[in-house]
Write a protein that holds these residues in place. Structure first.
Motif, PDB file in Angstrom:
ATOM      1  N   TYR A 107     -33.565 -24.109 -56.437  1.00 51.91           N
ATOM      2  CA  TYR A 107     -33.654 -25.467 -56.987  1.00 51.91           C
ATOM      3  C   TYR A 107     -32.934 -25.568 -58.333  1.00 51.91           C
ATOM      4  O   TYR A 107     -33.264 -26.417 -59.153  1.00 51.91           O
ATOM      5  N   GLN A 161     -31.976 -28.802 -60.004  1.00 51.25           N
ATOM      6  CA  GLN A 161     -33.053 -29.628 -60.545  1.00 51.25           C
ATOM      7  C   GLN A 161     -33.808 -28.944 -61.689  1.00 51.25           C
ATOM      8  O   GLN A 161     -34.430 -29.613 -62.507  1.00 51.25           O
ATOM      9  N   LEU A 162     -33.748 -27.613 -61.718  1.00 56.09           N
ATOM     10  CA  LEU A 162     -34.601 -26.860 -62.649  1.00 56.09           C
ATOM     11  C   LEU A 162     -33.822 -25.949 -63.593  1.00 56.09           C
ATOM     12  O   LEU A 162     -34.406 -25.089 -64.255  1.00 56.09           O
ATOM     13  N   LEU A 192     -40.224 -32.289 -72.605  1.00 55.91           N
ATOM     14  CA  LEU A 192     -40.621 -32.257 -71.195  1.00 55.91           C
ATOM     15  C   LEU A 192     -41.759 -33.224 -70.890  1.00 55.91           C
ATOM     16  O   LEU A 192     -41.785 -33.815 -69.800  1.00 55.91           O
ATOM     17  N   GLU A 240     -41.059 -36.684 -69.491  1.00 50.69           N
ATOM     18  CA  GLU A 240     -40.768 -36.886 -68.068  1.00 50.69           C
ATOM     19  C   GLU A 240     -42.017 -37.154 -67.244  1.00 50.69           C
ATOM     20  O   GLU A 240     -41.911 -37.507 -66.072  1.00 50.69           O
ATOM     21  N   VAL A 253     -43.846 -30.378 -64.641  1.00 53.10           N
ATOM     22  CA  VAL A 253     -42.466 -30.843 -64.495  1.00 53.10           C
ATOM     23  C   VAL A 253     -41.857 -30.321 -63.198  1.00 53.10           C
ATOM     24  O   VAL A 253     -41.155 -31.059 -62.494  1.00 53.10           O
ATOM     25  N   ALA A 264     -43.164 -32.460 -60.484  1.00 52.69           N
ATOM     26  CA  ALA A 264     -42.617 -33.824 -60.579  1.00 52.69           C
ATOM     27  C   ALA A 264     -41.165 -33.862 -60.109  1.00 52.69           C
ATOM     28  O   ALA A 264     -40.778 -34.737 -59.322  1.00 52.69           O
ATOM     29  N   ARG A 265     -40.357 -32.926 -60.591  1.00 51.36           N
ATOM     30  CA  ARG A 265     -38.943 -32.941 -60.217  1.00 51.36           C
ATOM     31  C   ARG A 265     -38.723 -32.645 -58.744  1.00 51.36           C
ATOM     32  O   ARG A 265     -37.741 -33.101 -58.158  1.00 51.36           O
ATOM     33  N   LEU A 266     -39.614 -31.850 -58.151  1.00 53.06           N
ATOM     34  CA  LEU A 266     -39.469 -31.519 -56.735  1.00 53.06           C
ATOM     35  C   LEU A 266     -40.266 -32.472 -55.844  1.00 53.06           C
ATOM     36  O   LEU A 266     -40.365 -32.265 -54.643  1.00 53.06           O
TER      37      LEU A 266
END
Length: 191
Positions: free
Chosen positions: A51, A54-55, A103, A106, A169, A172-174
């Motif tokens: 990932y 995204q990360l 962070l 977000e 985070v 959330a992002r995934l």
């Protein structure tokens, strides 16, 4: 150079500058616990590789933390009478605070308790957080009994906060829902 020295076979190890202490000395216990947390963060970093788009920033943060944890261990492994130049400073703590603030921007505000879970990397960040909290408790005891760098206690306190935020985070992002606990709702049966 051989990996084994046989110098620890009698249950002792050396601090920096050669002072011998028992392997279960509180100082050794604390830096061993910090090392345990560092190892978990290595696992988290590896779990983020698929990932990376995204990360990536979280991976960079983890690498910085892992390096800084070596400095934490170095300060803990340095006897108090030799510790004229601590490696962990107030700037290390301030950096963690800046990252936490960035962070948190977000994330949706918390209205429930978060359970460790979601993506495996988030779960392991929670795991690392609990190990860091244990190191913090041990550090409190160490600082009550021996002289050591007081910034370490602050650093591990902020680090556990950062790891909590990073776990949120990741989920959330995934787009993975965070497991939560609502104490106002009745418990669900599992049958």
């Amino acid at each position: 150079m051989k990996i084994y020295t046989k110098t620890g076979d009698e249950g002792q190890t050396s601090l920096i500058y050669g002072r011998r202490v028992a392997k279960d000395d509180l100082r050794v216990e604390v830096y061993g616990t910090v090392d345990e947390a560092n190892s978990i963060l290595g696992v988290v970093h590896a779990q983020m590789v698929p990932y990376a788009h995204q990360l990536h920033d979280l991976q960079k943060i983890l690498l910085r933390i892992q390096r800084d944890l070596f400095d934490v261990g170095r300060d803990l492994a340095t006897p108090e009478d030799k510790d004229d130049q601590p490696h962990v400073t107030a700037e290390h703590v301030a950096l963690l605070e800046r990252v936490i603030d960035r962070l948190e921007g977000e994330l949706a505000p918390l209205h429930q308790f978060i359970l460790p879970g979601g993506h495996i990397a988030a779960s392991e960040l929670h795991h690392a957080r609990t190990v860091v909290r244990r190191a913090e408790r041990m550090c409190v005891t160490l600082l009550r009994e021996q002289a050591a760098n007081h910034e370490i206690r602050k650093y591990v306190n902020r680090l556990s906060d950062l790891l909590f935020v990073m776990a949120r985070v990741v989920n959330a992002r995934l787009a993975i829902a965070e497991p939560t606990v609502d104490f106002s709702a009745p418990a669900q049966d599992v049958e």
